[in-house]
Design a protein around this motif. Sequence first.
Motif, PDB file in Angstrom:
ATOM      1  N   SER A   1       0.829  -1.206   0.000  1.00 37.27           N
ATOM      2  CA  SER A   1       0.000   0.000   0.000  1.00 37.27           C
ATOM      3  C   SER A   1       0.866   1.260   0.000  1.00 37.27           C
ATOM      4  O   SER A   1       0.583   2.210  -0.727  1.00 37.27           O
ATOM      5  N   ASP A   2       1.929   1.261   0.801  1.00 35.73           N
ATOM      6  CA  ASP A   2       2.852   2.403   0.809  1.00 35.73           C
ATOM      7  C   ASP A   2       3.431   2.637  -0.579  1.00 35.73           C
ATOM      8  O   ASP A   2       3.537   3.767  -1.040  1.00 35.73           O
ATOM      9  N   LEU A   3       3.821   1.549  -1.234  1.00 34.51           N
ATOM     10  CA  LEU A   3       4.432   1.651  -2.552  1.00 34.51           C
ATOM     11  C   LEU A   3       3.414   2.118  -3.598  1.00 34.51           C
ATOM     12  O   LEU A   3       3.710   2.978  -4.423  1.00 34.51           O
ATOM     13  N   ALA A   4       2.206   1.581  -3.531  1.00 34.64           N
ATOM     14  CA  ALA A   4       1.155   1.932  -4.493  1.00 34.64           C
ATOM     15  C   ALA A   4       0.708   3.380  -4.350  1.00 34.64           C
ATOM     16  O   ALA A   4       0.291   3.999  -5.324  1.00 34.64           O
TER      17      ALA A   4
ATOM     18  N   GLU B   1       0.304  -0.911  -7.206  1.00 32.52           N
ATOM     19  CA  GLU B   1      -0.943  -0.177  -7.413  1.00 32.52           C
ATOM     20  C   GLU B   1      -2.046  -1.114  -7.925  1.00 32.52           C
ATOM     21  O   GLU B   1      -3.181  -1.064  -7.461  1.00 32.52           O
ATOM     22  N   ALA B   2      -1.702  -1.978  -8.874  1.00 28.63           N
ATOM     23  CA  ALA B   2      -2.681  -2.919  -9.415  1.00 28.63           C
ATOM     24  C   ALA B   2      -3.164  -3.898  -8.335  1.00 28.63           C
ATOM     25  O   ALA B   2      -4.363  -4.161  -8.214  1.00 28.63           O
ATOM     26  N   ILE B   3      -2.232  -4.412  -7.544  1.00 30.16           N
ATOM     27  CA  ILE B   3      -2.603  -5.354  -6.480  1.00 30.16           C
ATOM     28  C   ILE B   3      -3.499  -4.676  -5.451  1.00 30.16           C
ATOM     29  O   ILE B   3      -4.534  -5.210  -5.058  1.00 30.16           O
ATOM     30  N   VAL B   4      -3.115  -3.492  -5.011  1.00 34.30           N
ATOM     31  CA  VAL B   4      -3.897  -2.765  -4.005  1.00 34.30           C
ATOM     32  C   VAL B   4      -5.297  -2.453  -4.543  1.00 34.30           C
ATOM     33  O   VAL B   4      -6.294  -2.571  -3.832  1.00 34.30           O
ATOM     34  N   THR B   5      -5.384  -2.081  -5.815  1.00 29.63           N
ATOM     35  CA  THR B   5      -6.685  -1.799  -6.426  1.00 29.63           C
ATOM     36  C   THR B   5      -7.565  -3.047  -6.418  1.00 29.63           C
ATOM     37  O   THR B   5      -8.742  -2.982  -6.042  1.00 29.63           O
ATOM     38  N   LYS B   6      -6.999  -4.180  -6.807  1.00 31.08           N
ATOM     39  CA  LYS B   6      -7.779  -5.421  -6.846  1.00 31.08           C
ATOM     40  C   LYS B   6      -8.144  -5.892  -5.435  1.00 31.08           C
ATOM     41  O   LYS B   6      -9.240  -6.395  -5.216  1.00 31.08           O
ATOM     42  N   VAL B   7      -7.249  -5.732  -4.481  1.00 31.92           N
ATOM     43  CA  VAL B   7      -7.546  -6.116  -3.100  1.00 31.92           C
ATOM     44  C   VAL B   7      -8.708  -5.279  -2.574  1.00 31.92           C
ATOM     45  O   VAL B   7      -9.634  -5.805  -1.953  1.00 31.92           O
ATOM     46  N   LYS B   8      -8.667  -3.995  -2.842  1.00 30.53           N
ATOM     47  CA  LYS B   8      -9.749  -3.116  -2.390  1.00 30.53           C
ATOM     48  C   LYS B   8     -11.071  -3.542  -3.017  1.00 30.53           C
ATOM     49  O   LYS B   8     -12.090  -3.630  -2.333  1.00 30.53           O
TER      50      LYS B   8
ATOM     51  N   ILE C   1     -16.303  -6.476  -2.228  1.00 32.64           N
ATOM     52  CA  ILE C   1     -17.222  -7.569  -2.566  1.00 32.64           C
ATOM     53  C   ILE C   1     -17.457  -8.438  -1.345  1.00 32.64           C
ATOM     54  O   ILE C   1     -18.592  -8.812  -1.038  1.00 32.64           O
ATOM     55  N   VAL C   2     -16.388  -8.749  -0.620  1.00 34.15           N
ATOM     56  CA  VAL C   2     -16.504  -9.563   0.590  1.00 34.15           C
ATOM     57  C   VAL C   2     -17.396  -8.868   1.610  1.00 34.15           C
ATOM     58  O   VAL C   2     -18.271  -9.492   2.217  1.00 34.15           O
ATOM     59  N   GLU C   3     -17.210  -7.570   1.779  1.00 30.51           N
ATOM     60  CA  GLU C   3     -18.019  -6.830   2.741  1.00 30.51           C
ATOM     61  C   GLU C   3     -19.488  -6.804   2.332  1.00 30.51           C
ATOM     62  O   GLU C   3     -20.369  -6.875   3.180  1.00 30.51           O
ATOM     63  N   GLU C   4     -19.738  -6.714   1.037  1.00 28.92           N
ATOM     64  CA  GLU C   4     -21.120  -6.683   0.547  1.00 28.92           C
ATOM     65  C   GLU C   4     -21.799  -8.043   0.676  1.00 28.92           C
ATOM     66  O   GLU C   4     -22.963  -8.133   1.038  1.00 28.92           O
ATOM     67  N   THR C   5     -21.074  -9.114   0.363  1.00 26.44           N
ATOM     68  CA  THR C   5     -21.688 -10.446   0.332  1.00 26.44           C
ATOM     69  C   THR C   5     -21.493 -11.230   1.613  1.00 26.44           C
ATOM     70  O   THR C   5     -22.297 -12.112   1.923  1.00 26.44           O
TER      71      THR C   5
ATOM     72  N   THR D   1      -9.604 -12.980   3.648  1.00 30.55           N
ATOM     73  CA  THR D   1      -9.770 -11.641   3.109  1.00 30.55           C
ATOM     74  C   THR D   1      -8.398 -11.085   2.773  1.00 30.55           C
ATOM     75  O   THR D   1      -7.505 -11.078   3.621  1.00 30.55           O
ATOM     76  N   PRO D   2      -8.196 -10.636   1.534  1.00 24.70           N
ATOM     77  CA  PRO D   2      -6.883 -10.116   1.149  1.00 24.70           C
ATOM     78  C   PRO D   2      -6.564  -8.825   1.893  1.00 24.70           C
ATOM     79  O   PRO D   2      -7.451  -8.111   2.326  1.00 24.70           O
ATOM     80  N   LYS D   3      -5.289  -8.554   1.991  1.00 22.94           N
ATOM     81  CA  LYS D   3      -4.845  -7.344   2.677  1.00 22.94           C
ATOM     82  C   LYS D   3      -3.880  -6.591   1.775  1.00 22.94           C
ATOM     83  O   LYS D   3      -3.072  -7.186   1.093  1.00 22.94           O
ATOM     84  N   ASN D   4      -3.977  -5.257   1.781  1.00 17.01           N
ATOM     85  CA  ASN D   4      -3.071  -4.466   0.955  1.00 17.01           C
ATOM     86  C   ASN D   4      -1.911  -3.914   1.768  1.00 17.01           C
ATOM     87  O   ASN D   4      -1.140  -3.120   1.282  1.00 17.01           O
ATOM     88  N   ASN D   5      -1.801  -4.346   3.012  1.00 17.89           N
ATOM     89  CA  ASN D   5      -0.710  -3.846   3.843  1.00 17.89           C
ATOM     90  C   ASN D   5       0.384  -4.896   4.000  1.00 17.89           C
ATOM     91  O   ASN D   5       1.111  -4.896   4.972  1.00 17.89           O
TER      92      ASN D   5
END
Length: 146
Positions: A18-21, A108-115, A120-124, A132-136
């Motif tokens: 996340s820091d890098l992205a 940036e791509a990984i953090v975007t997809k994780v978010k 989706i996980v939070e909604e469903t 649950t994936p983490k961007n940190n």
Amino acid sequence: MNPQDVSTLHSLNIHTLSDLATYKYYISARAIAQLAEAETPNGRPNSSRMNIDKAVDKAYETMSFREIFRSPVAALQGLSDDAGALLEEIGVVTVGDLAAWNYCRRAEAIVTKVKEQTEIVEETGEQTPSKTPKNNMELEQEPSPK
């Protein structure tokens, strides 16, 4: 990422994907790259309303985006010469190099997809918290080939 690159990034206070992205100088460099690509042949007119002055050091404020793109990474306002030297050690010499640096782009791509996946996980509610994936995620060196 090799151990030296990870150490260098830690020296720049970049510890996670996340820091890098979201590295503010990467974000600025990427914006400058996009604007340089779209810039007219005569460069940026003095009457331009785009306030790039907050993103670059004073010496670069009157330059075109293409010129800034080719300038040393330390041209970015707030990035010290020491930080520029650290980035140079890992192959990031110009603003353009930083904008195109694969490690930032991939993070940036990984953090975007994780978010996106987290939303989706939070909604469903279908995924367990342990999956649950983490961007940190901490930056790590690549495993050595065997």
